[in-house]
Design a protein around this motif. Structure first.
Motif, mmCIF file in Angstrom:
data_model
loop_
_atom_site.group_PDB
_atom_site.id
_atom_site.type_symbol
_atom_site.label_atom_id
_atom_site.label_comp_id
_atom_site.label_asym_id
_atom_site.label_seq_id
_atom_site.Cartn_x
_atom_site.Cartn_y
_atom_site.Cartn_z
ATOM 1 N N GLY A 99 -4.148 -9.440 -4.899
ATOM 2 C CA GLY A 99 -3.836 -9.020 -3.539
ATOM 3 C C GLY A 99 -3.491 -10.189 -2.639
ATOM 4 O O GLY A 99 -2.599 -10.085 -1.782
ATOM 5 N N GLY A 140 0.783 -1.223 0.000
ATOM 6 C CA GLY A 140 0.000 0.000 0.000
ATOM 7 C C GLY A 140 0.812 1.268 0.000
ATOM 8 O O GLY A 140 0.285 2.349 0.278
ATOM 9 N N SER A 169 -9.015 -9.538 -6.965
ATOM 10 C CA SER A 169 -8.770 -9.857 -5.558
ATOM 11 C C SER A 169 -7.663 -10.884 -5.383
ATOM 12 O O SER A 169 -6.917 -10.850 -4.400
ATOM 13 C CB SER A 169 -10.056 -10.362 -4.909
ATOM 14 O OG SER A 169 -10.539 -11.516 -5.585
ATOM 15 N N PRO A 181 -3.997 3.094 -3.065
ATOM 16 C CA PRO A 181 -4.909 1.934 -3.126
ATOM 17 C C PRO A 181 -4.925 1.235 -4.483
ATOM 18 O O PRO A 181 -5.993 0.973 -5.050
ATOM 19 C CB PRO A 181 -6.262 2.565 -2.795
ATOM 20 C CG PRO A 181 -6.162 3.950 -3.348
ATOM 21 C CD PRO A 181 -4.727 4.375 -3.132
ATOM 22 N N GLU A 188 -6.849 -2.132 -4.979
ATOM 23 C CA GLU A 188 -8.297 -2.099 -5.149
ATOM 24 C C GLU A 188 -8.691 -2.106 -6.625
ATOM 25 O O GLU A 188 -9.828 -2.441 -6.963
ATOM 26 C CB GLU A 188 -8.867 -0.859 -4.462
ATOM 27 C CG GLU A 188 -8.641 -0.846 -2.956
ATOM 28 C CD GLU A 188 -9.154 0.417 -2.307
ATOM 29 O OE1 GLU A 188 -9.780 1.228 -3.035
ATOM 30 O OE2 GLU A 188 -8.936 0.609 -1.104
#
Length: 243
Positions: A192, A178, A189, A182, A185
């Motif tokens: 991440g 981070g 998913s 962001p 985002e």
């Protein structure tokens, strides 16, 4: 010649290399201090935003000062035949590499401590709630990342390509923690989830979360440490490839 001598040699060569200082000290310190100070002045939740971005920049500091530093330094010394000369002494391979890794870890932890004090006074970032865990995560994370940096030299064909070939690692580590906003985002998913397995991500998560993240941190760093040591054993080169 002893392990202490290789430690001192690595530190001396590092601090005398002006190009290395610019890339491995000035850049990460500027990011780790400058970005939190910027957040503290432009966001309404100044200290909170500054603390969040600071912990993210720790991944950048580890990836530059530990990984990039040792990967570039060892590759250059390999091409200059310095590593080959060290092997002709009574030092073992393990002692040579341990001295380099220990020197790198010392520099990284010292810079991280300095950045922590700087952002506390300049951006209002509070000191860690669990300072012992913070320190252990910093040392263990730096050690693991440095070992991986040693292993990565096997993939670098020539010294002049070393810095460029470590940049993708720096970018990925920054995104995963981070430090670059962001960006996760905007990605699927599963990206991440995968990036969360990086050692730098585990270190930052433990520093942010506290004791609850200690066991995942230990497991993560042990696995990556074993991977790095195995890669060093199998593929590390001590002299340039013959053309």
């Amino acid at each position: 010649m002893s392990l202490t001598a290789t430690y001192k040699l690595g530190a001396r060569l590092f601090w005398r290399d002006k190009g290395m200082l610019a890339g491995s000290v000035i850049t990460p310190v500027a990011l780790a201090v400058g970005m939190p100070v910027l957040m503290a002045n432009v966001r309404a939740d100044g200290a909170t935003a500054a603390a969040d971005i600071f912990y993210g920049t720790i991944a950048l500091l580890l990836s530059i000062t530990s990984f990039m530093n040792i990967a570039v330094a060892l590759t250059m010394r390999r091409d200059q035949l310095l590593l080959k000369r060290l092997r002709s002494t009574r030092l073992t391979d393990a002692q040579i590499l341990a001295g380099e890794v220990a020197s790198t870890v010392t520099q990284t932890v010292g810079l991280l401590a300095g950045c922590l004090v700087a952002v506390h006074f300049l951006a209002g970032v509070p000191y860690p709630e669990h300072p012992l865990l913070f320190g252990l995560a910093a040392v263990a994370g730096s050690l693991t990342v440095a070992v991986l940096g040693v292993a990565y030299t096997a993939a670098i064909p020539r010294g002049e390509l070393a810095a460029a070939m470590t940049v993708p690692v720096f970018l990925v580590c920054g995104v995963s923690a981070g430090a670059m906003g962001p960006m996760l985002e905007l990605l699927p998913s599963w990206v991440g989830t995968v990036l969360g397995l990086l050692p730098t991500s585990a270190v930052v998560d433990a520093m942010r979360t506290g004791p609850d993240a200690l066991l995942p941190l230990v497991v993560n760093l042990l696995v990556w440490g074993v991977v790095g040591l195995a890669a060093i054993k199998l593929w590390l080169r001590w002299e340039p490839r013959r053309s």
